[in-house]
Structure formats: structure tokens, C-alpha cells
Scaffold this active site. Structure first.
Site, PDB file in Angstrom:
ATOM      1  N   LYS A   1       0.826  -1.215   0.000  1.00 27.09           N
ATOM      2  CA  LYS A   1       0.000   0.000   0.000  1.00 27.09           C
ATOM      3  C   LYS A   1       0.859   1.264   0.000  1.00 27.09           C
ATOM      4  CE  LYS A   1      -2.208  -0.856   3.861  1.00 27.09           C
ATOM      5  NZ  LYS A   1      -1.533  -2.097   4.296  1.00 27.09           N
TER       6      LYS A   1
ATOM      7  N   ARG B   1      -9.244   1.421   9.051  1.00 32.84           N
ATOM      8  CA  ARG B   1      -8.795   0.085   9.428  1.00 32.84           C
ATOM      9  C   ARG B   1      -9.831  -0.639  10.275  1.00 32.84           C
ATOM     10  NH1 ARG B   1      -2.886   1.165   9.017  1.00 32.84           N
ATOM     11  NH2 ARG B   1      -1.701  -0.729   9.389  1.00 32.84           N
TER      12      ARG B   1
ATOM     13  N   ARG C   1      11.709  -5.190   3.971  1.00 34.39           N
ATOM     14  CA  ARG C   1      11.269  -3.795   3.786  1.00 34.39           C
ATOM     15  C   ARG C   1      12.202  -2.801   4.461  1.00 34.39           C
ATOM     16  NH1 ARG C   1       5.094  -2.276   4.653  1.00 34.39           N
ATOM     17  NH2 ARG C   1       5.345  -2.868   6.835  1.00 34.39           N
TER      18      ARG C   1
ATOM     19  N   ARG D   1      11.561  -0.796  10.060  1.00 35.51           N
ATOM     20  CA  ARG D   1      10.634  -0.368  11.111  1.00 35.51           C
ATOM     21  C   ARG D   1      10.641  -1.330  12.293  1.00 35.51           C
ATOM     22  NH1 ARG D   1       5.115   0.585   7.932  1.00 35.51           N
ATOM     23  NH2 ARG D   1       4.396  -0.302   9.896  1.00 35.51           N
TER      24      ARG D   1
ATOM     25  N   ARG E   1       0.124  -8.197  13.704  1.00 37.10           N
ATOM     26  CA  ARG E   1      -0.484  -7.236  12.772  1.00 37.10           C
ATOM     27  C   ARG E   1      -1.333  -7.967  11.727  1.00 37.10           C
ATOM     28  NH1 ARG E   1       4.615  -4.341  10.858  1.00 37.10           N
ATOM     29  NH2 ARG E   1       3.235  -3.208   9.449  1.00 37.10           N
TER      30      ARG E   1
END
Ligand code: AMP
Length: 213
Positions: free
Chosen positions: A13, A88, A127, A160, A171
Site C-alpha cells: 500500500k 482500518r 522492507r 521499522r 499485525r
């Protein structure tokens, strides 16, 4: 246009939201990025959000909705928006409907990016994110020209803290329980929801999103 990018963590996203917003001169409204900026600046919102984010839990709806409302109200009329990471939960989606109506905006599309959990876990492991401009890279499939440096703004890229395997598992569960029901929430609205495979090259996925708009 007002477009929501919906999908699990790691599906792309952020990458796709930045590209889409840049290409169309729209605002990229990524609630995770706004929260991280608040944390860096040490605001009271940032401090309050910290424990939820570190645990991979959702920040309470009322904090998020107030933050989004503020940002939206500051945009020029007619400015397109890509919502990334918001809404969300169903209450957030209901609140967004009310805010959009207040501001005379319509929700044009909800684009759902889909991928299997094993793909998501691998992507998140690779990532690297830019804390300054929100650009996202991946050491396996979309690496920056210079290792550890953002191609766009030159800032040092970070892994992160909530991208660690334990938090990622939570998550993904939170997504399945609290965010996935939004697909049904929007499915009832004619011509709004589009499902796009989130696997493939960055360009292929971006083409799929644009075709859906
Ligand atoms: P993201 O960058 O979208 O993966 O978001 C990182 C974290 O910020 C999430 O795991 C949540 O803790 C928090 N967050 C971001 N957006 C929202 C939202 N719309 N509602 C609640 N929490 C959020």
C-alpha cells in the site's frame, strides 16, 4: 478522486500509494506515516500511539479519526486523496463517510490489494522505509540505488521496529479480525470496490490499480 488502498501489512500500500499520489498530484494520506512523524516529533499523539504501534495493535479510533479529519480539512477543495492504512476498522469507515460528506467529497474507489501471508512476511522482512518522505524499498525486490539511502530524498532508510516477526504476526491477525471486514462493508456499494493481485512487479500492480480507478 478519493481512493482508499486497503490490504494487509506488507502488501504494498505504501509503495503503490506514493506512486499513485505522485502520478496524479494527489495527497498521499498514510496514517502510519503521520503517526510515525508524530512519534519523531514527540507530540502527545505520538506518545500515546507508541505502545499500540510497538505491539502491532491499532491506535484507538478516536485518535485516528481526529488526526485524519484535521489533515483532510486542511486540503484544498478538489484535491485528490489516496488513503493508505485508513480506515482500518468499521467505526473508522463510518467516521470517514461522515467527514467526506461534511467536506463535500465522495468516496470514489476502494482498491483491495491481496497477497498470501507467506509473501507478506517475506516482503516485510526485506522492507526498508524512509522516515522522511515515506518511500518504501525492499532489499529483495525493489532495492534503492545506494544501499540504506532513500533514492528520493537521501535520508537513511530504516527497518521499522514493528516489522519484527513477532509483531508482524500480530499485525496480520489484527488485519484479519478488524480490517478485513471492511471489504464486506464496501462491497455493498455499487462500483466502488476493486480487488487487485498484490503480487507482481511494482509497475504491474500500479497499472492494475490505475486500471481499476
Ligand atoms: P502502517 O504504517 O499503516 O503499517 O501502520 C503502522 C501502525 O500504526 C499500525 O500497526 C497501527 O498501530 C498504527 N496505525 C496506522 N494507521 C492506523 C489506523 N487507521 N487505525 C489504527 N491504527 C493505525
Amino acid at each position: 478522486m478519493n481512493v482508499i488502498l486497503l490490504g494487509p501489512p506488507g502488501v504494498g500500500k505504501g509503495t503503490q500509494g506514493v506512486l499513485l499520489a505522485e502520478g496524479k498530484s494527489w495527497k498521499h494520506m498514510a496514517t502510519g506515516d503521520i503517526l510515525r512523524a508524530n512519534r519523531r516529533e514527540g507530540t502527545s499523539l505520538g506518545q500515546e500511539a507508541q505502545r499500540y504501534m510497538d505491539a502491532g495493535e491499532l491506535v484507538p479510533d478516536e485518535l485516528i479519526v481526529a488526526m485524519v479529519k484535521d489533515t483532510l480539512a486542511g486540503l484544498p477543495e478538489g484535491q485528490g486523496v489516496v488513503f493508505d492504512g485508513f480506515p482500518r476498522t468499521v467505526p473508522q469507515a463510518e467516521a470517514l463517510d461522515a467527514v467526506l460528506e461534511e467536506l463535500n467529497r465522495a468516496l470514489d474507489r476502494v482498491v483491495v490489494l491481496e497477497a498470501d501471508d507467506d509473501v507478506l512476511v517475506k516482503r516485510i522482512a526485506g522492507r526498508r522505509s524512509c522516515p522522511d518522505c515515506g518511500s518504501v524499498f525492499n532489499v529483495f525486490m525493489n532495492s534503492p540505488a545506494q544501499e540504506g539511502i532513500c533514492d528520493k530524498c537521501g535520508a537513511a532508510l530504516v527497518h521499522r521496529p514493528d516489522d519484527n516477526p513477532e509483531t508482524v504476526k500480530n499485525r496480520l491477525n489484527v488485519y484479519a479480525e478488524q480490517t478485513e471486514p471492511l471489504i464486506r462493508f464496501y462491497e455493498g456499494r455499487e462500483g466502488v470496490l476493486a480487488k487487485i493481485p498484490g503480487e507482481g512487479s511494482v509497475e504491474e500492480i500500479q497499472d492494475g490499480i490505475r486500471a481499476a480507478l
